[in-house]
Design a protein around this motif. Structure first.
Motif, PDB file in Angstrom:
ATOM      1  N   GLY A 195      26.020 -11.936  32.040  1.00  0.00           N
ATOM      2  CA  GLY A 195      25.796 -13.242  31.418  1.00  0.00           C
ATOM      3  C   GLY A 195      24.345 -13.509  31.084  1.00  0.00           C
ATOM      4  N   ILE A 196      23.432 -13.004  31.910  1.00  0.00           N
ATOM      5  CA  ILE A 196      22.014 -13.297  31.657  1.00  0.00           C
ATOM      6  C   ILE A 196      21.579 -12.660  30.331  1.00  0.00           C
ATOM      7  CG2 ILE A 196      19.671 -13.036  32.570  1.00  0.00           C
ATOM      8  CD1 ILE A 196      20.917 -13.018  35.392  1.00  0.00           C
ATOM      9  N   TYR A 197      22.010 -11.413  30.127  1.00  0.00           N
ATOM     10  CA  TYR A 197      21.728 -10.752  28.853  1.00  0.00           C
ATOM     11  C   TYR A 197      22.414 -11.464  27.683  1.00  0.00           C
ATOM     12  CZ  TYR A 197      19.257  -6.342  29.854  1.00  0.00           C
ATOM     13  OH  TYR A 197      18.324  -5.396  30.158  1.00  0.00           O
ATOM     14  N   HIS A 198      23.713 -11.728  27.847  1.00  0.00           N
ATOM     15  CA  HIS A 198      24.457 -12.338  26.735  1.00  0.00           C
ATOM     16  C   HIS A 198      23.834 -13.663  26.318  1.00  0.00           C
ATOM     17  CE1 HIS A 198      27.727  -9.499  26.495  1.00  0.00           C
ATOM     18  NE2 HIS A 198      28.054  -9.649  27.764  1.00  0.00           N
ATOM     19  N   GLU A 199      23.461 -14.456  27.308  1.00  0.00           N
ATOM     20  CA  GLU A 199      22.938 -15.780  27.004  1.00  0.00           C
ATOM     21  C   GLU A 199      21.616 -15.663  26.237  1.00  0.00           C
ATOM     22  OE1 GLU A 199      22.659 -18.271  30.426  1.00  0.00           O
ATOM     23  OE2 GLU A 199      22.502 -20.099  29.209  1.00  0.00           O
ATOM     24  N   ALA A 200      20.729 -14.793  26.749  1.00  0.00           N
ATOM     25  CA  ALA A 200      19.418 -14.651  26.110  1.00  0.00           C
ATOM     26  C   ALA A 200      19.556 -13.994  24.736  1.00  0.00           C
ATOM     27  CB  ALA A 200      18.499 -13.831  27.005  1.00  0.00           C
ATOM     28  N   ALA A 201      20.396 -12.941  24.657  1.00  0.00           N
ATOM     29  CA  ALA A 201      20.514 -12.199  23.399  1.00  0.00           C
ATOM     30  C   ALA A 201      21.165 -13.059  22.327  1.00  0.00           C
ATOM     31  CB  ALA A 201      21.319 -10.917  23.624  1.00  0.00           C
ATOM     32  N   SER A 202      22.212 -13.822  22.707  1.00  0.00           N
ATOM     33  CA  SER A 202      22.871 -14.612  21.673  1.00  0.00           C
ATOM     34  C   SER A 202      21.971 -15.756  21.218  1.00  0.00           C
ATOM     35  CB  SER A 202      24.248 -15.105  22.148  1.00  0.00           C
ATOM     36  OG  SER A 202      24.133 -15.808  23.348  1.00  0.00           O
ATOM     37  N   ALA A 203      21.200 -16.331  22.151  1.00  0.00           N
ATOM     38  CA  ALA A 203      20.253 -17.386  21.755  1.00  0.00           C
ATOM     39  C   ALA A 203      19.226 -16.820  20.781  1.00  0.00           C
ATOM     40  CB  ALA A 203      19.565 -17.971  22.985  1.00  0.00           C
ATOM     41  N   HIS A 204      18.760 -15.614  21.100  1.00  0.00           N
ATOM     42  CA  HIS A 204      17.799 -14.938  20.228  1.00  0.00           C
ATOM     43  C   HIS A 204      18.411 -14.712  18.835  1.00  0.00           C
ATOM     44  CE1 HIS A 204      14.743 -12.011  19.016  1.00  0.00           C
ATOM     45  NE2 HIS A 204      15.730 -11.166  18.716  1.00  0.00           N
ATOM     46  N   ALA A 205      19.657 -14.239  18.821  1.00  0.00           N
ATOM     47  CA  ALA A 205      20.324 -13.946  17.556  1.00  0.00           C
ATOM     48  C   ALA A 205      20.522 -15.211  16.737  1.00  0.00           C
ATOM     49  CB  ALA A 205      21.674 -13.279  17.823  1.00  0.00           C
ATOM     50  N   ILE A 206      20.849 -16.301  17.403  1.00  0.00           N
ATOM     51  CA  ILE A 206      21.072 -17.562  16.693  1.00  0.00           C
ATOM     52  C   ILE A 206      19.771 -18.052  16.060  1.00  0.00           C
ATOM     53  CG2 ILE A 206      21.669 -20.000  17.008  1.00  0.00           C
ATOM     54  CD1 ILE A 206      23.732 -19.034  19.122  1.00  0.00           C
ATOM     55  N   ARG A 207      18.664 -17.889  16.802  1.00  0.00           N
ATOM     56  CA  ARG A 207      17.365 -18.284  16.245  1.00  0.00           C
ATOM     57  C   ARG A 207      17.062 -17.482  14.979  1.00  0.00           C
ATOM     58  NH1 ARG A 207      15.870 -18.557  21.676  1.00  0.00           N
ATOM     59  NH2 ARG A 207      14.994 -16.464  21.645  1.00  0.00           N
ATOM     60  N   GLN A 208      17.406 -16.196  15.012  1.00  0.00           N
ATOM     61  CA  GLN A 208      17.136 -15.338  13.864  1.00  0.00           C
ATOM     62  C   GLN A 208      17.987 -15.723  12.654  1.00  0.00           C
ATOM     63  OE1 GLN A 208      15.203 -12.106  14.011  1.00  0.00           O
ATOM     64  NE2 GLN A 208      14.282 -13.319  15.650  1.00  0.00           N
ATOM     65  N   LEU A 209      19.187 -16.239  12.921  1.00  0.00           N
ATOM     66  CA  LEU A 209      20.121 -16.535  11.841  1.00  0.00           C
ATOM     67  C   LEU A 209      19.665 -17.690  10.980  1.00  0.00           C
ATOM     68  CD1 LEU A 209      23.741 -16.451  13.281  1.00  0.00           C
ATOM     69  CD2 LEU A 209      22.850 -15.121  11.374  1.00  0.00           C
ATOM     70  N   PRO A 231      13.799  -6.378  28.522  1.00  0.00           N
ATOM     71  CA  PRO A 231      14.468  -5.933  29.753  1.00  0.00           C
ATOM     72  C   PRO A 231      14.876  -7.128  30.613  1.00  0.00           C
ATOM     73  CG  PRO A 231      12.113  -5.533  29.902  1.00  0.00           C
ATOM     74  CD  PRO A 231      12.364  -6.107  28.539  1.00  0.00           C
ATOM     75  N   LEU A 232      15.827  -6.890  31.475  1.00  0.00           N
ATOM     76  CA  LEU A 232      16.423  -7.969  32.262  1.00  0.00           C
ATOM     77  C   LEU A 232      15.383  -8.713  33.103  1.00  0.00           C
ATOM     78  CD1 LEU A 232      19.082  -9.353  32.923  1.00  0.00           C
ATOM     79  CD2 LEU A 232      19.410  -7.720  34.774  1.00  0.00           C
ATOM     80  N   ASP A 233      14.455  -7.997  33.719  1.00  0.00           N
ATOM     81  CA  ASP A 233      13.451  -8.649  34.571  1.00  0.00           C
ATOM     82  C   ASP A 233      12.659  -9.683  33.795  1.00  0.00           C
ATOM     83  OD1 ASP A 233      13.987  -5.851  35.266  1.00  0.00           O
ATOM     84  OD2 ASP A 233      12.916  -6.440  37.095  1.00  0.00           O
ATOM     85  N   ARG A 234      12.318  -9.288  32.578  1.00  0.00           N
ATOM     86  CA  ARG A 234      11.530 -10.150  31.716  1.00  0.00           C
ATOM     87  C   ARG A 234      12.344 -11.410  31.366  1.00  0.00           C
ATOM     88  NH1 ARG A 234       6.228 -10.126  31.032  1.00  0.00           N
ATOM     89  NH2 ARG A 234       5.943 -11.894  29.623  1.00  0.00           N
ATOM     90  N   VAL A 235      13.610 -11.182  31.051  1.00  0.00           N
ATOM     91  CA  VAL A 235      14.484 -12.306  30.704  1.00  0.00           C
ATOM     92  C   VAL A 235      14.561 -13.278  31.871  1.00  0.00           C
ATOM     93  CG1 VAL A 235      16.851 -12.972  30.133  1.00  0.00           C
ATOM     94  CG2 VAL A 235      15.858 -10.918  29.109  1.00  0.00           C
ATOM     95  N   ILE A 236      14.742 -12.716  33.052  1.00  0.00           N
ATOM     96  CA  ILE A 236      14.868 -13.576  34.239  1.00  0.00           C
ATOM     97  C   ILE A 236      13.561 -14.299  34.513  1.00  0.00           C
ATOM     98  CG2 ILE A 236      15.244 -13.572  36.731  1.00  0.00           C
ATOM     99  CD1 ILE A 236      17.211 -11.243  36.307  1.00  0.00           C
ATOM    100  N   ALA A 237      12.444 -13.559  34.403  1.00  0.00           N
ATOM    101  CA  ALA A 237      11.148 -14.187  34.668  1.00  0.00           C
ATOM    102  C   ALA A 237      10.905 -15.338  33.695  1.00  0.00           C
ATOM    103  CB  ALA A 237      10.036 -13.147  34.572  1.00  0.00           C
ATOM    104  N   GLU A 238      11.237 -15.126  32.425  1.00  0.00           N
ATOM    105  CA  GLU A 238      11.040 -16.184  31.435  1.00  0.00           C
ATOM    106  C   GLU A 238      11.913 -17.396  31.727  1.00  0.00           C
ATOM    107  OE1 GLU A 238      11.572 -14.443  27.567  1.00  0.00           O
ATOM    108  OE2 GLU A 238       9.677 -13.340  27.753  1.00  0.00           O
TER     109      GLU A 238
END
Lengths: 348, 442, 411
Positions: free
Chosen positions: A147-161, A329-336
């Motif tokens: 979920g942590i990846y999906h949430e960050a990646a999809s948010a990123h993708a939506i911003r790009q769209l 990477p996951l660590d970075r996502v979590i840290a952010e």
């Protein structure tokens, strides 16, 4: 701010320290057997940059944790109740938190749950076709484990769209040893390939993924095996290992030169395409595909192919789905995310 | 410091590198059996960590003499060890049994791990190479009285609790570790009290029981029984009484050579009492699973009468031997010297699940029965199955041939393997199943 | 050639006498309550085409005696004996790969795979033996449900399990309902005026009991939602469909290794029945929801899960097929429940698929096309006819055998 990210496994705990504004990081791994001693050693090793916040990645938070949580008495109690749902992983998390509160006194600890993103999965997706009382009493429901990846990646993708997030239709493809695909409709997941455990869904490095449930019973009948033996076969000797007959990693599988892996690759591609088609039907279409996880580089092979296969004549051909990679990477996502949580709690 | 790999480089590079490292080790481990990151390997590695303590504890147990009815010191030792784990609750009951509890999240099922603390008297002490209480280790074996029967098994049971605790695996049902008194001498006084009084008082009823008696790590599901009888011959005429008693003795002695392992008997003992001559022949007889004590007594009485009547009018009576025994706690108990034959169906769900769990744990799962080649041996299985209807099996590190033998010993490796195997079975029976969740990396 | 088509249930025997190649049905019916005597007598409901059905009461201890009665009644009413028999057999166990002539050898082979379809195969296989004994010279053909799926490519039929399990235990996707999927696909090709071997479609066989979707490329099955057994895939009346294997393991451990009780639970007390807690018929759940019954929470959940799984699989197979020419609905639910077709096809324009709400609600005479005018993918509702499909397969096999030089012409 120095943020210590801890990712407890079953026998070991990965740690990494992210410093202020820089991308410099220290990282390592420690044995989960002597957590107290190892955490003390870690505190010593980080004496020059003492962590100001600890972020712990937790594999399972069930329906109790729908977002990040501060580690305190009540969250620990809730976590303890969840132990039967992830009996191999949560006890390590609990002892890590217990030791952590002693060793890093007064350092706030935030829990990030891989399942939190999926806690709002619609019931039509999370429920199985079995007796609902039985499912309830055993806590059997579908959820995701990245979920942590999906949430960050999809948010990123939506911003790009550049379209309103509410309408965005994203297929989030997480390429980890246990790969997982989620359809995300406006920040909210509507499908997920994983199940009540990480075993269901796409085949992984060593896990079988989707299976006729009758096969489990057939193995019991024909081989006289108990559930434990079957579990070992299905979780550790199956997946790409079972298909190829040798250990295979996802990025190797999708590398152009991997001709001998073609049959295994074809199986995985077949399942990925089906899952994407299902996700697309669930959302009524797809605007973008986003690839994350440590094997996100496989997107170079998968992205164009999937994008073509998900374009339909007389359908979305004028707006075929795009694809992008999410390389954090996951660590970075979590840290952010920890920074954001801290900011939010400070303003609140 | 137990850190490995502290790097300092840029996030992306190192994390990708790390990911690669972690993964490649994981994948490599998948090739070789026994290194996969599953529950069994978790148990295995934790068990390796416990091994030194386990062996030291086994030696300490052997060095602490615990003749039947004199188990007090050994009981203290077991109690301390159970408290050190720590079990959820550790206590001693009225007859001196030591009980350790690990409580699960549900009221049922409950598994009882049972071993007796007492040992038989040393036989042929002069033949022993070292003192029966040496507890010394040589060529991978621990020597001493009770090493196989069954202090090795007892230590394994105590450490099964320790292993489950250390592994942090949650339990669904309850685990009872019961180290009981007066097995060898007392026909399971300890176990009977445990089942009649001690466990009911805390609302626990074992669903299944596993004995740590010597099975060579086979899965044993029963054995023959035995009954100790006194054949009493009485009459006015001392000569006729003596003749009758000797005739009975000779009759059974000759049968014993025809069917070895079925009977054992002692020469008649004579005494005069109030003008009457009395003779007593102590005879032990093997009980097969279908035989019952009552009919054996009647049959023996008929046979003895036949032999005795040939020599004139004397009265013959046959009875199960009884004796008063004083426990180390000071309590006195009347004991009937019978061990019933018992057998758990080899296809009973307990056997099946135990076999499956052992196979999953990569342990041999060899079904069998105790041979009990020498008369006078038995296990608490008789009481557990016959009187309390608890399906019971045996799984212990010692070899049956070593029980009650000179230079009794048990293999160090087997004791440690017994801990792992027992933990695997217990988890299969009362653990919270760990399915789907296996790999470290999800 | 008059072909008698036999379709065994556990206590029933359906039959049709069909004249081929005219495809004229001469007579048909169903023997009911076969087996040991029950409170109600065993009987045969028989009809001759164009006439009202008649009921014949006769004791029928097994399928063989039911078959004898059927032949007797056919002689009395139609005055004809069959020239060949076509047996519907669910599972070919991967041994045949094609519909096959039955002789002692093939029957013996069939008996070795009874355990792969323990409910469906044994009565049918026993019946083939009885027929052979009664009419040793009558040609008999086994028409299998799995054969249409023999073309499923390895990538789709392989489970990601250790290789030895697939090889030694025959564990792979077999797929079911092939007779029906083949029939409706053939009809769809006819309606769309295409050659069968160029047809791309998703066929939805939605029965009141079992249900499966089939992905068809160039007239051949390339995937089926059922798998090693009919348990996988969609939520069905009493079957769970897709399930985390770890759940099956957990249920097994909780029942102390008693896999039979788990098998029963997942096959007989799950699906719509387990979810709704009331009825195994999805139409009841949909009706309760539309009536807004006081206790409709569980039926509503059952309907949601049932429909959602269907829609996801439709999307999955549209992606698998690529640019499908048609989506086909058939069998009880597929033919008669517009709400199901609607939930699957609404808002699917990105796939090139648009349903016409009015046509859907009033499908009327089948076959019919319910797609909206702009829809590139046609949405067809076609009544299935498994008996005719069996007769076709049997006829084609028998005539190609007798005239090996002449190849059968498709459609």
């Amino acid at each position: 701010m120095n943020i210590l990210v801890l990712k407890p496994g079953v026998r070991s705990i990965d740690w990494s320290l992210t410093g202020d504004g820089t991308r410099h990081t220290r990282a390592g791994q420690m044995d989960a057997a002597h957590i107290d001693r190892n955490l003390q050693a870690l505190r010593g090793a980080l004496a020059d940059a003492p962590p100001e916040t600890i972020a712990v990645r937790v594999n399972h938070g069930g329906t109790k944790f729908r977002g990040p949580a501060i580690a305190d008495a009540s969250s620990l109690a809730a976590l303890t109740e969840l132990v039967p749902e992830a009996p191999l992983h949560l006890p390590v998390v609990l002892s890590l938190l217990e030791s952590g509160s002693r060793v890093f006194q007064n350092v706030p600890t935030i829990l990030f749950f891989e399942t939190a993103f999926f806690s709002r999965l619609p019931r039509r997706e999370s429920a199985y076709g079995i007796d609902s009382d039985l499912a309830q009493s055993l806590g059997l429901r579908r959820q995701g484990y990245h979920g942590i990846y999906h949430e960050a990646a999809s948010a990123h993708a939506i911003r790009q769209l550049g379209i309103p997030p509410r309408r965005a239709r994203v297929l989030s493809i997480c390429l980890e040893p246990h790969p997982e695909i989620a359809a995300v409709l406006g920040n909210r997941p509507v499908t997920c390939t994983s199940g009540a455990t990480p075993l269901e869904g796409l085949p992984g490095h060593t896990s079988c993924g989707e299976l006729d449930p009758n096969i489990v019973l057939t193995l019991a009948r024909k081989l006289g095996w108990g559930p434990e033996q079957i579990n070992t076969a299905l979780t550790q000797r199956s997946g790409l290992l079972g298909l190829a007959g040798c250990p295979v990693m996802l990025d190797d599988l999708f590398a152009a030169e991997a001709a001998d892996l073609a049959p295994a690759r074809a199986v995985l591609e077949n399942r990925i395409l089906s899952a994407c088609g299902a996700g697309m039907a669930a959302m009524g279409g797809v605007d973008t595909l986003v690839f994350s996880g440590r094997f996100h580089t496989a997107a170079k092979a998968l992205g164009p192919w999937l994008s073509t296969r998900l374009t339909f004549r007389g359908g979305n051909e004028r707006h075929p789905p795009r694809w992008i990679g999410f390389e954090e990477p996951l660590d970075r996502v979590i840290a952010e995310r920890a920074q954001i949580v801290l900011l939010e709690s400070a303003t609140a | 410091m137990e850190f490995i790999n502290i790097y300092q480089t840029t996030t992306n590079n190192i994390l990708q590198y790390l990911a690669r490292q972690v993964l490649s080790t994981e994948i490599e481990q998948c090739e070789t059996n026994g290194k996969e990151l599953n529950m069994y390997n978790l148990l295995k590695s934790k068990n390796d960590g416990l091994k030194d303590d386990l062996i030291a504890f086994t030696q300490k147990l052997i060095r602490t003499p615990s003749p039947s009815l004199g188990e007090s010191e050994a009981a203290t030792l077991v109690e301390q060890e159970l408290k050190r784990i720590p079990c959820d609750k550790v206590f001693r009951d009225d007859v001196g049994n030591v009980i350790g509890l690990m409580l699960g999240r549900e009221a049922e099922p409950t598994v009882l791990l049972n071993c007796h603390m007492d040992t038989v008297p040393v036989s042929h002490e002069t033949l022993w190479k070292e003192s029966p209480t040496s507890g010394s280790i040589s060529e991978g074996r621990i020597y001493g009285l009770g090493a196989a029967d069954c202090k090795g098994g007892l230590a394994a049971h105590v450490y099964t609790a320790a292993l489950l605790k250390r592994s942090l695996l949650p339990l669904r049902g309850n685990l009872v570790i019961a180290a009981t008194v007066a097995e060898e001498n007392g026909c399971s006084i300890g176990v009977r009290h445990l089942m009649e009084k001690t466990l009911p008082a805390i609302n626990l009823k074992p669903t299944y029981a596993i004995l740590g008696e010597p099975t060579g790590l086979g899965l044993y599901y029963g054995h023959d029984g035995w009954v100790e009888m006194d054949i009493n011959v009485e009459g006015n005429n001392p000569f006729l009484v003596d003749d009758a008693a000797n005739a009975i003795f000779n009759e059974y002695s000759s049968r014993n050579t025809d069917e070895p392992g079925t009977l054992s008997l002692q020469r008649p003992r004579f005494r005069n009492d109030a003008g009457r001559r009395q003779a007593t022949i102590q005879m032990n007889r093997r009980l097969r699973p279908a035989e019952n004590v009552g009919s054996i007594l009647t049959q023996t009485k008929h046979e003895a009468n036949m032999v005795a009547q040939a020599n004139g009018t004397v009265a013959v009576a046959v009875a199960v031997r009884q004796e008063n025994q004083k426990l180390y706690t000071g309590q006195t108990t009347l004991v009937r010297r019978v061990v019933q034959a018992w057998m758990t169906d080899p296809f009973h769900v307990l056997m099946e699940r135990a076999r499956q769990a052992l196979s999953a744990a990569d342990c041999m799962a060899r079904p069998g029965k105790w041979a009990l080649d020498r008369i006078g041996m038995g296990t608490a299985g008789s009481v557990l199955t016959g009187e309390f209807h608890v399906p019971t099996i045996g799984y212990g590190p010692g070899s049956e041939l070593m029980a009650h033998a000179v230079d009794e010993s048990v293999s160090v490796e087997k004791v440690s393997e017994a801990v792992y195997g027992t933990a695997a079975m217990v988890h299969g029976l009362i653990g919270i199943p760990v399915f789907g969740w296996t790999a470290d990396e999800i | 050639m008059n072909i008698l088509v036999l379709n065994c249930g556990s206590s029933s025997l359906k039959y049709r006498l069909i004249s081929m190649p005219a495809e004229t049905e001469l007579a048909g019916g169903e023997a009911q309550r076969i087996g040991p005597p029950t409170a109600k007598p065993s009987r045969i409901v028989h009809h001759v085409c164009g006439q009202a059905p008649q009921v014949h009461i006769a004791p029928m201890a097994n399928h063989a005696s039911a078959f004898e009665q059927v032949v007797r009644i056919l002689q009395q009413t139609v005055g004809r004996t069959p020239d060949a028999i076509g047996h519907r057999i669910v599972h070919d166990g991967g041994l045949f790969g094609a519909h096959s002539r039955l002789d002692d050898k093939t029957i013996a082979q069939l008996e070795t795979i009874n355990d792969m379809a323990p409910i469906h195969n044994p009565p049918a296989v026993n019946l083939t033996k009885a027929c052979r004994k009664l009419y040793p010279t009558l040609p008999q053909v086994a028409v299998f449900d799995t054969v249409f799926h023999a073309t499923i490519p390895e990538a789709a039929r392989t489970y990601a399990i250790p290789g030895w399990m697939s090889r030694d235990l025959g564990i792979r996707k077999y797929g079911f309902h092939g007779i029906s999927h083949q029939y409706v696909a053939t009809e769809a090709a006819r309606l769309l005026k295409r050659r069968m071997n160029t047809l791309n479609a998703v066929s939805c066989h939605l029965g009141s009991g079992g249900a499966s979707l089939c992905a068809i490329v160039n007239g051949k099955s390339v995937d089926n939602t059922m798998g090693y057994s009919p348990l996988q895939g969609l939520v069905m009346s009493t079957r769970c469909g897709d399930l985390d294997p770890a759940i099956a393991l957990r249920l097994m451990a909780l029942s102390e290794g008693d896999y039979k009780s788990v098998e029963q639970l997942l096959n007989e007390r799950s699906g719509v029945l387990g979810l709704s807690g009331q009825s195994a018929d999805i139409r009841d759940a949909l009706a309760a929801v539309s009536r807004g019954d006081a206790h409709s929470a569980r039926p509503e959940l059952a309907a949601q899960i049932y429909l959602w799984r269907l829609r996801k699989y439709l999307g999955a197979y549209l992606a698998t097929v690529g640019n499908a020419d048609a989506v086909i609905f058939t069998d009880t639910v597929g033919e008669t429940v517009p709400a199901v077709r609607w939930a699957m096809c609404a808002n699917m324009e990105d796939f090139g698929l648009a349903i016409d709400p009015a046509l859907n609600d009033h499908a009327g005479r089948l076959p019919t096309d319910i797609s909206a005018p702009g829809s590139r993918v046609r949405i067809l509702v076609i009544a299935t006819n498994e008996e005719l499909s069996i007769a076709r397969s049997a006829y084609s096999l028998l005539t190609s055998e007798s005239k090996p030089e002449k190849k059968g012409v498709a459609v």
